[in-house]
Scaffold this motif. Structure first.
Motif, PDB file in Angstrom:
ATOM      1  N   VAL A 150       2.506  11.848  -6.914  1.00 49.28           N
ATOM      2  CA  VAL A 150       2.851  10.466  -6.543  1.00 49.28           C
ATOM      3  C   VAL A 150       2.000   9.490  -7.359  1.00 49.28           C
ATOM      4  N   ASP A 184      -1.967  14.963  -8.211  1.00 48.71           N
ATOM      5  CA  ASP A 184      -1.220  14.156  -7.253  1.00 48.71           C
ATOM      6  C   ASP A 184      -0.007  13.570  -7.967  1.00 48.71           C
ATOM      7  N   GLU A 236      -5.274  11.713  -0.808  1.00 50.38           N
ATOM      8  CA  GLU A 236      -5.540  11.433   0.601  1.00 50.38           C
ATOM      9  C   GLU A 236      -6.207  10.086   0.828  1.00 50.38           C
ATOM     10  N   ILE A 237      -5.808   9.099   0.033  1.00 55.32           N
ATOM     11  CA  ILE A 237      -6.237   7.741   0.336  1.00 55.32           C
ATOM     12  C   ILE A 237      -5.060   6.795   0.129  1.00 55.32           C
ATOM     13  N   SER A 238      -5.215   5.573   0.627  1.00 53.44           N
ATOM     14  CA  SER A 238      -4.174   4.569   0.529  1.00 53.44           C
ATOM     15  C   SER A 238      -4.536   3.615  -0.611  1.00 53.44           C
ATOM     16  N   GLN A 260       0.831  -1.203   0.000  1.00 55.93           N
ATOM     17  CA  GLN A 260       0.000   0.000   0.000  1.00 55.93           C
ATOM     18  C   GLN A 260       0.869   1.258   0.000  1.00 55.93           C
ATOM     19  N   ILE A 261       0.358   2.306  -0.606  1.00 55.31           N
ATOM     20  CA  ILE A 261       1.026   3.601  -0.515  1.00 55.31           C
ATOM     21  C   ILE A 261      -0.036   4.676  -0.316  1.00 55.31           C
ATOM     22  N   TYR A 262       0.283   5.638   0.581  1.00 52.22           N
ATOM     23  CA  TYR A 262      -0.665   6.709   0.876  1.00 52.22           C
ATOM     24  C   TYR A 262      -0.390   7.892  -0.055  1.00 52.22           C
ATOM     25  N   LEU A 263      -1.417   8.337  -0.783  1.00 49.57           N
ATOM     26  CA  LEU A 263      -1.249   9.419  -1.753  1.00 49.57           C
ATOM     27  C   LEU A 263      -1.465  10.777  -1.089  1.00 49.57           C
ATOM     28  N   PRO A 264      -0.496  11.695  -1.232  1.00 52.99           N
ATOM     29  CA  PRO A 264      -0.549  12.955  -0.472  1.00 52.99           C
ATOM     30  C   PRO A 264      -1.676  13.890  -0.871  1.00 52.99           C
ATOM     31  N   ILE A 265      -2.087  13.898  -2.133  1.00 50.06           N
ATOM     32  CA  ILE A 265      -3.127  14.837  -2.558  1.00 50.06           C
ATOM     33  C   ILE A 265      -4.496  14.140  -2.591  1.00 50.06           C
TER      34      ILE A 265
END
Lengths: 254, 303
Positions: B240, B238, B9-11, B2-7
């Motif tokens: 990322v 986003d 705002e979900i994983s 999993q990776i959390y996306l900064p913009i």
């Protein structure tokens, strides 16, 4: 009003119990969290926080966690000419971004509905402020929209309507796990812990949890907001370089 | 993983995103479409907020279009002169489109307009392409393809010679197509290749081989512009998520372009038509089937 009732009931309780009982003093309650904050980093996929505490008297405990207040627009969908169209809109001014509830016993056995309403405990008693509503909206219309909002937030795992479990350890200690899903909003969360006895709120303690981005997440987010133009241009440059690089790699292999 | 996306705002799962990028990238290299009309609904489906999905997708299309255009350029399949004319129209059209988007947003019906535009344009274009390419396949078996017929489009002024495309047509035509596509891409949050490719083939009569590269060339600039505008106005790109998508997409696009070279023009068009119609049906069903809940979250424009 509530305070008055509390005091009244305590005083009455004192009289009935006789002179052996000390004068009515608010029962004490101590609450702490395993961590003071929730950090949203690259590997964040939800977080569990342990809330624990001690009380110096018999009684039940209720914990309510509220996220930061947000404007939430809820729209009604109606079928017009065979197509579902968003029509009426209600905008709520102070909807919590997150709402969780936990109790040591089924909540309706602990508290009368009137107290739940006055203390805003439970998703039925969010006490939302209406910023905008359709013309001629009745009380029932607003209630339907409110119920709609709660259902939406429950589906997003951000509200809980069924109370979580607070474990009582012996007579004095209690603990419960608070779950923050991966889609939580940043901001200050308020945790209210209530000590309940005989259907009355004896003591209430308020603590706070900070939910914030850290590390790369915070840097990217801040950069995107503070230097939006440069961020946008950089995003394009990254895309151009990636496209070019991929092509160059494949040309050599071809 | 999993990776959390900064913009957003979900994983999200990294491999899911890489896979989606690769799959859509393959199709984009194959058909010369940006793939936005597939990826944007997919991203929303996995839970990315629609505003972030639209803006980030534009950023990703920049990368896959560059990768694709370089591959086509090498084979001499980019008509830069035609691309520039399309671009002039595209810039004007998308500027108007952004204004229209903002206006519709204030009316609160932007979602409906987006979905209806998807259904109408995907339906009409997919249908026409399917019919035309099936007819073309039948014809090619029996007789030689008929000559391009002349119509009023060829009577327009400001004629220009496009050597690569072997055309002598009015510059107003590609500018007009660019204009229309620009408006659509701003409203629908897509590069617009699925509208432009058929328009270039059927309205301009460009050779299919040149169409794909030229379309990608124009899409680069339009989506780059959208990326910057979205970053500044909505903070909704986003990076990322975009990087994950484009790693998958640029690789996929290379394989797609190679696979495309092995297929015949008609076959390519039939496949594209089927895909376009598939997305059209999916969105039409979303609009007409009874939803789970008659209440939905509206747009409050931030917190």
């Amino acid at each position: 009003m509530l305070r008055y009732f509390c005091l009244l009931s305590l005083t009455l309780f004192g009289f009935i119990s006789g002179p052996a009982v000390a004068p009515a003093v608010a029962m004490d309650l101590d609450v702490d969290l395993s961590k003071p904050d929730v950090r949203l980093n690259v590997s964040f996929k939800g977080a569990e926080l342990l809330l624990f505490g001690a009380k110096d008297a018999a009684g039940d405990v209720i914990v309510v966690v509220r996220g930061p207040q947000q404007n939430k627009s809820v729209r009604l969908r109606e079928k017009i000419a065979g197509v579902w169209v968003s029509t009426d809109e209600v905008i709520f001014g102070n909807a919590p971004a997150y709402y969780a509830l936990a109790s040591s016993r089924p909540i309706y056995e602990i508290l009368p509905a009137a107290v739940m309403k006055s203390e805003r405990i439970g998703t039925d008693h969010l006490d939302l402020q209406i910023k905008a509503k359709p013309d001629g909206a009745t009380q029932q219309t607003i209630q339907d929209f409110t119920d709609g909002l709660v259902r939406i937030m429950i589906r997003k795992d951000l509200y809980t309507n069924e109370a979580g479990v607070i474990e009582l350890v012996g007579k004095k200690l209690f603990r419960t796990d608070l779950w923050f899903p991966a889609n939580v909003s940043v901001g200050e969360y308020t945790v209210n812990t209530y000590l309940i006895a005989n259907g009355v709120v004896e003591t209430k303690k308020t603590s706070h949890i900070q939910v914030h981005k850290v590390g790369i997440e915070a840097r990217v987010y801040n950069f995107a907001h503070e230097q939006a133009l440069i961020y946008g241009i950089l995003a394009v440059i990254i895309a151009v370089i990636s496209g070019w690089t991929a092509n160059a790699i494949f040309k050599k292999r071809a | 993983m999993q990776i959390y996306l900064p913009i957003a705002e979900i994983s999200v799962n990294i491999f899911l995103i890489l896979g989606m990028g690769g799959g859509v990238g393959f199709l984009s290299g194959l058909f010369g479409v940006g793939g936005g009309f597939l990826m944007t609904p997919l991203l929303i489906f996995i839970g990315i907020p629609p505003a972030v999905a639209v803006a980030t997708e534009a950023n990703q299309i920049v990368a896959s279009s560059i990768s694709g255009v370089l591959a086509h350029w090498k084979r001499g399949n980019v008509d830069f002169k035609m691309g520039s004319m399309l671009l002039i129209g595209g810039v004007v059209g998308s500027t108007f489109g952004v204004w229209l988007f903002t206006y519709l947003k204030t009316l609160g019906q932007i979602d409906l307009v987006i979905q209806l535009s998807y259904v109408v344009f995907l339906g009409v274009i997919g249908g026409l392409m399917l019919i035309e390419s099936i007819n073309a396949m039948r014809r090619s078996k029996t007789s030689k393809p008929k000559r391009k017929h002349h119509n009023f489009l060829h009577a327009l002024p400001f004629k220009m010679r496009f050597r690569r495309s072997k055309l002598y047509v009015s510059a107003l035509l590609p500018i007009g197509i660019g204009l229309l596509v620009g408006v659509l891409s701003a409203i629908m949050g897509v590069g617009g290749g699925f509208v432009m490719v058929p328009a270039m083939i059927y309205l301009l009569g460009m050779p299919t081989a040149v169409v794909v590269g030229t379309s990608l060339f124009q899409i680069i600039f339009v989506t780059a512009n959208v990326t910057v505008l979205q970053s500044v106005n909505n903070f909704s790109v986003d990076v990322v998520l975009a990087v994950l998508l484009l790693v998958g997409a640029v690789i996929g696009a290379q394989f797609g372009a190679k696979a495309g070279a092995k297929l015949k023009g008609e076959e390519l068009r039939i496949l594209l038509a089927i895909m376009v119609l598939g997305v059209c049906v999916k969105i039409a069903l979303d609009l007409t089937l009874t939803p789970d809940d008659i209440y939905v979250l509206g747009n409050t424009g931030g917190h």
